[in-house]
Write an enzyme that holds these catalytic residues in place. Structure first.
Site, short mmCIF file in Angstrom:
data_model
loop_
_atom_site.label_atom_id
_atom_site.label_comp_id
_atom_site.label_asym_id
_atom_site.label_seq_id
_atom_site.Cartn_x
_atom_site.Cartn_y
_atom_site.Cartn_z
N ASP A 189 1.02 -0.96 -0.11
CA ASP A 189 0.06 -0.02 0.14
C ASP A 189 0.83 1.11 0.12
O ASP A 189 0.40 2.40 0.47
CB ASP A 189 -1.01 -0.02 1.24
CG ASP A 189 -0.38 -0.17 2.67
OD1 ASP A 189 1.00 -0.13 2.62
OD2 ASP A 189 -0.80 0.07 3.47
N HIS B 126 23.41 5.02 -18.53
CA HIS B 126 22.41 5.34 -17.87
C HIS B 126 22.58 4.59 -16.43
O HIS B 126 21.89 4.03 -15.86
CB HIS B 126 21.07 4.81 -18.42
CG HIS B 126 20.38 5.75 -19.56
ND1 HIS B 126 19.29 5.35 -19.98
CD2 HIS B 126 20.78 6.90 -19.87
CE1 HIS B 126 18.92 6.48 -20.82
NE2 HIS B 126 20.02 7.47 -20.83
N ASP C 117 24.82 13.60 -14.64
CA ASP C 117 23.73 14.02 -15.54
C ASP C 117 22.22 14.08 -14.65
O ASP C 117 21.78 12.91 -14.18
CB ASP C 117 23.49 12.67 -16.53
CG ASP C 117 22.61 13.17 -17.62
OD1 ASP C 117 21.79 13.82 -17.50
OD2 ASP C 117 22.56 12.31 -18.52
N ASP D 219 17.73 19.04 -17.92
CA ASP D 219 18.31 17.88 -18.41
C ASP D 219 19.70 18.51 -18.71
O ASP D 219 19.98 18.93 -19.59
CB ASP D 219 17.66 17.29 -19.26
CG ASP D 219 18.66 15.89 -19.69
OD1 ASP D 219 19.46 15.47 -18.87
OD2 ASP D 219 18.13 15.27 -20.92
N HIS E 205 25.60 7.42 -29.13
CA HIS E 205 23.85 7.87 -28.98
C HIS E 205 23.96 9.02 -30.02
O HIS E 205 24.95 9.57 -30.43
CB HIS E 205 23.57 8.20 -27.49
CG HIS E 205 24.55 9.11 -26.70
ND1 HIS E 205 24.84 10.36 -26.81
CD2 HIS E 205 25.51 8.75 -25.92
CE1 HIS E 205 25.73 11.23 -26.26
NE2 HIS E 205 26.38 10.05 -25.49
N HIS F 162 17.73 15.17 -27.88
CA HIS F 162 16.29 14.65 -27.81
C HIS F 162 15.40 15.74 -27.38
O HIS F 162 15.88 16.87 -26.73
CB HIS F 162 16.06 13.45 -26.90
CG HIS F 162 16.54 13.76 -25.39
ND1 HIS F 162 16.04 14.57 -24.50
CD2 HIS F 162 18.07 13.48 -24.77
CE1 HIS F 162 16.56 14.66 -23.39
NE2 HIS F 162 17.58 14.07 -23.42
N HIS G 10 12.43 12.98 -22.36
CA HIS G 10 12.35 12.56 -23.95
C HIS G 10 11.04 12.86 -24.29
O HIS G 10 10.36 12.08 -24.56
CB HIS G 10 13.05 11.07 -23.91
CG HIS G 10 14.24 10.82 -23.20
ND1 HIS G 10 14.68 9.38 -23.14
CD2 HIS G 10 15.27 11.52 -22.97
CE1 HIS G 10 15.93 9.34 -22.47
NE2 HIS G 10 16.09 10.57 -22.42
N GLU H 123 23.90 17.07 -26.45
CA GLU H 123 24.73 16.01 -25.39
C GLU H 123 25.62 15.32 -25.92
O GLU H 123 25.39 13.82 -25.91
CB GLU H 123 23.72 15.57 -24.37
CG GLU H 123 22.69 14.82 -25.20
CD GLU H 123 21.78 14.09 -24.07
OE1 GLU H 123 22.25 13.24 -23.21
OE2 GLU H 123 20.40 14.23 -24.13
N TYR I 75 33.15 7.95 -24.97
CA TYR I 75 32.99 6.90 -23.82
C TYR I 75 34.25 5.90 -24.31
O TYR I 75 33.98 5.45 -25.49
CB TYR I 75 31.76 6.26 -23.63
CG TYR I 75 30.88 7.34 -23.47
CD1 TYR I 75 30.44 7.84 -22.51
CD2 TYR I 75 30.07 7.49 -24.66
CE1 TYR I 75 29.35 8.88 -22.37
CE2 TYR I 75 28.85 8.65 -24.47
CZ TYR I 75 28.64 9.08 -23.47
OH TYR I 75 27.95 10.02 -23.28
N ARG J 242 30.60 13.32 -21.05
CA ARG J 242 29.32 13.85 -21.65
C ARG J 242 29.10 15.30 -21.18
O ARG J 242 29.53 15.53 -20.01
CB ARG J 242 28.09 12.90 -21.42
CG ARG J 242 26.86 13.47 -22.27
CD ARG J 242 25.90 12.50 -22.29
NE ARG J 242 25.17 11.98 -21.05
CZ ARG J 242 25.51 10.84 -20.26
NH1 ARG J 242 26.17 9.91 -21.14
NH2 ARG J 242 24.83 10.79 -19.17
N GLU K 126 26.30 18.19 -21.51
CA GLU K 126 24.62 18.37 -22.01
C GLU K 126 24.44 19.83 -21.64
O GLU K 126 24.24 20.31 -20.49
CB GLU K 126 23.98 17.37 -21.53
CG GLU K 126 22.35 17.30 -21.90
CD GLU K 126 21.57 16.29 -21.36
OE1 GLU K 126 21.96 15.60 -20.17
OE2 GLU K 126 20.66 15.78 -21.92
N1 GLY Z 1 19.54 11.86 -18.78
C1 GLY Z 1 18.76 11.46 -19.81
C2 GLY Z 1 19.36 11.85 -21.03
O1 GLY Z 1 20.15 12.71 -20.97
O2 GLY Z 1 18.74 11.80 -21.80
MN MN Z 2 19.44 14.36 -22.04
MN MN Z 3 20.69 14.09 -19.45
#
Ligand code: GLY
Ligand code: MN
Ligand code: MN
Length: 443
Positions: A43, A246, A263, A274, A353, A357, A364, A387, A391, A410, A412
């Site tokens: 619950d 991730h 991140d 983000d 990647h 986005h 996203h 971003e 790596y 990274r 971003e």
């Molecule tokens: N933190 C998720 C992304 O940058 O897409």
């Molecule tokens: Mn992002």
């Molecule tokens: Mn991010």
């Protein structure tokens, strides 16, 4: 109260969004159900995450609410919300009830949720198409499928009734893709608070600190500055953890000489920031770390420089990829002509990647990146991330990358397309190698 009172300007903005949907519905009807309260275990109630499409059109964050938009000559918007219930409200807090919801939204009608099954068939009966997302809500789906079955029996004689189901995203995703002024304000605020959190994280980050300590400092700053919390699971990845895109365990201790990739984004008014920054834990990059860092930051800059109306999201990515490929050639990691390497996608081992986005109510955010197989042109009001990352997996055998093995970086930023170029919503958090070194030492 799950939904605070609305300022008049917000109410008008919401009404204008609903009109845009009604305009596009023709003789269709759109049914948007919000999920009921979710439980993480037994619950134990989860914090409520409102359905984003429903929130976009009504401002409501009421569990279980259903909005029905009826197109055509008698266009109208009908809401269904949970009734007030003193016993339930004692445990879980006040509900709006139909009257409270109607006072805020001013729809054409607002009914108790318990009347949905009785009223929905009539609301759906005159539609040609039902705009409804399948697979989301068993109970409402049963009613939608029931209306289709009835129409299949009666339609041939009456010549009316719904003949198919289409995803509401066909209309709403396109609208959500171009942010209005109210959304841009929320996104600016989300980015400001995200920056405050990142500054707190940089102050907490040092060799010997747990990744979780940095996460806690960052999220405390989010809440302290007025965010409802993180917009997605915070990533604090030190050392080789930065190579896991991730990584959310945040369970290791930061070592001297590590890079720390953070991140994280704040959720404000249900909109998401983000941001990613990567710091040297000890306050200065090693020469190899700095070389990689400067390639990634140059790629970020190159992508932002081409962001303007008429450019495509693909051209933004290509600007980042070109800079990354040139950088990898300079570093001796790749060899050959930049054009050939780009055509071969040689960067994908290290930059696997996309650069961007869409960003908005969802981190996203929905919306097509391409139309008819072609990357779509950018328009004012579109908001997305930039971003790039590099790596170098720790176990890479290749001698050419030996110096860089275990490095993950990274960077971003979040950008909004304007009439002439773009606004970098996150520009107050610096990215240069010298600036992030200074932040890492607390200066
Ligand atoms: N933190 C998720 C992304 O940058 O897409
Ligand atoms: Mn992002
Ligand atoms: Mn991010």
């Amino acid at each position: 109260m799950t939904t605070p009172d609305f300022p008049a300007a917000f109410r008008e903005t919401l009404a204008a969004r609903r009109l845009r949907v009604l305009d596009r519905l023709g003789d269709g009807v759109m049914v948007l159900p919000a999920s009921p309260v979710q439980y993480s275990s037994r619950d134990n109630e989860r914090p409520y995450a409102p359905d984003r499409d429903l929130y976009y059109l009504t401002g409501l964050a009421e569990p279980g609410a259903v909005t029905v938009l009826v197109g055509g000559d008698e266009a109208r918007v009908v809401l269904f919300v949970r009734e007030r219930d003193p016993e339930a409200e004692l445990w879980a807090g006040p509900r709006l009830g139909p009257e409270g919801a109607q006072e805020r939204v001013r729809a054409d009608a607002c009914h108790p949720l318990s009347e949905l099954s009785q009223r929905l068939p009539e609301l759906l009966g005159g539609a040609d198409l039902i705009h409804y997302r399948l697979g989301r809500h068993d109970e409402v789906e049963g009613m939608v499928l029931g209306a289709l079955a009835t129409a299949r029996l009666r339609g041939p004689r009456q010549g009316t009734g719904p003949r198919g189901v289409i995803d509401p995203g066909e209309i709403i995703d396109e609208l959500r893709l171009r942010k209005d002024e109210s959304e841009l304000q929320s996104l600016r605020r989300a980015c400001r608070i995200t920056i405050a959190g990142h500054r707190a994280a940089a102050s907490a980050m040092r060799p010997g600190a747990g990744e979780w300590v940095v996460e806690a400092a960052l999220e405390a700053a989010f809440r302290g500055a007025g965010a409802s919390g993180p917009a997605y699971d915070t990533i604090v990845g030190s050392g080789v953890n930065a190579c896991v895109l991730h990584y959310v365990r945040n369970g290791d201790t930061i070592s001297e000489g590590d890079l720390v990739l953070i991140d994280a984004g704040a959720e404000v008014d249900h909109y998401c920031g983000d941001i990613t920054r990567t710091y040297p834990a000890s306050g200065s990059f090693t020469p190899a770390q700095r070389r990689v860092y400067e390639v990634v930051d140059a790629a970020r800059q190159a992508a932002i420089e081409v962001t303007r109306p008429g450019a495509t999201i693909r051209s933004v990515h290509e600007a980042a990829v070109r800079t990354v490929v040139e950088g990898l050639v300079d570093l001796g990691v790749l060899s050959g002509s930049v054009e050939d390497l780009m055509d071969q996608g040689a960067h994908k081992v290290f930059f696997p990647h996309q650069t961007s986005h869409w960003l908005g109510l969802d981190v996203h955010d929905p919306g097509d990146y391409a139309k008819d197989g072609k990357s779509r042109p950018l328009e004012p009001g579109m908001v997305f991330t930039v971003e790039p990352g590099l790596y170098f997996a720790p176990d890479l055998e290749d001698a050419a990358v030996h110096d860089y093995a275990g490095i993950g970086i990274r960077i971003e930023d979040d950008v909004a397309v304007t009439g002439t170029g773009c606004e970098v919503l996150t520009s107050d958090l610096p990215t240069s190698a010298a600036d992030v070194e200074a932040m890492a030492t607390g200066s």
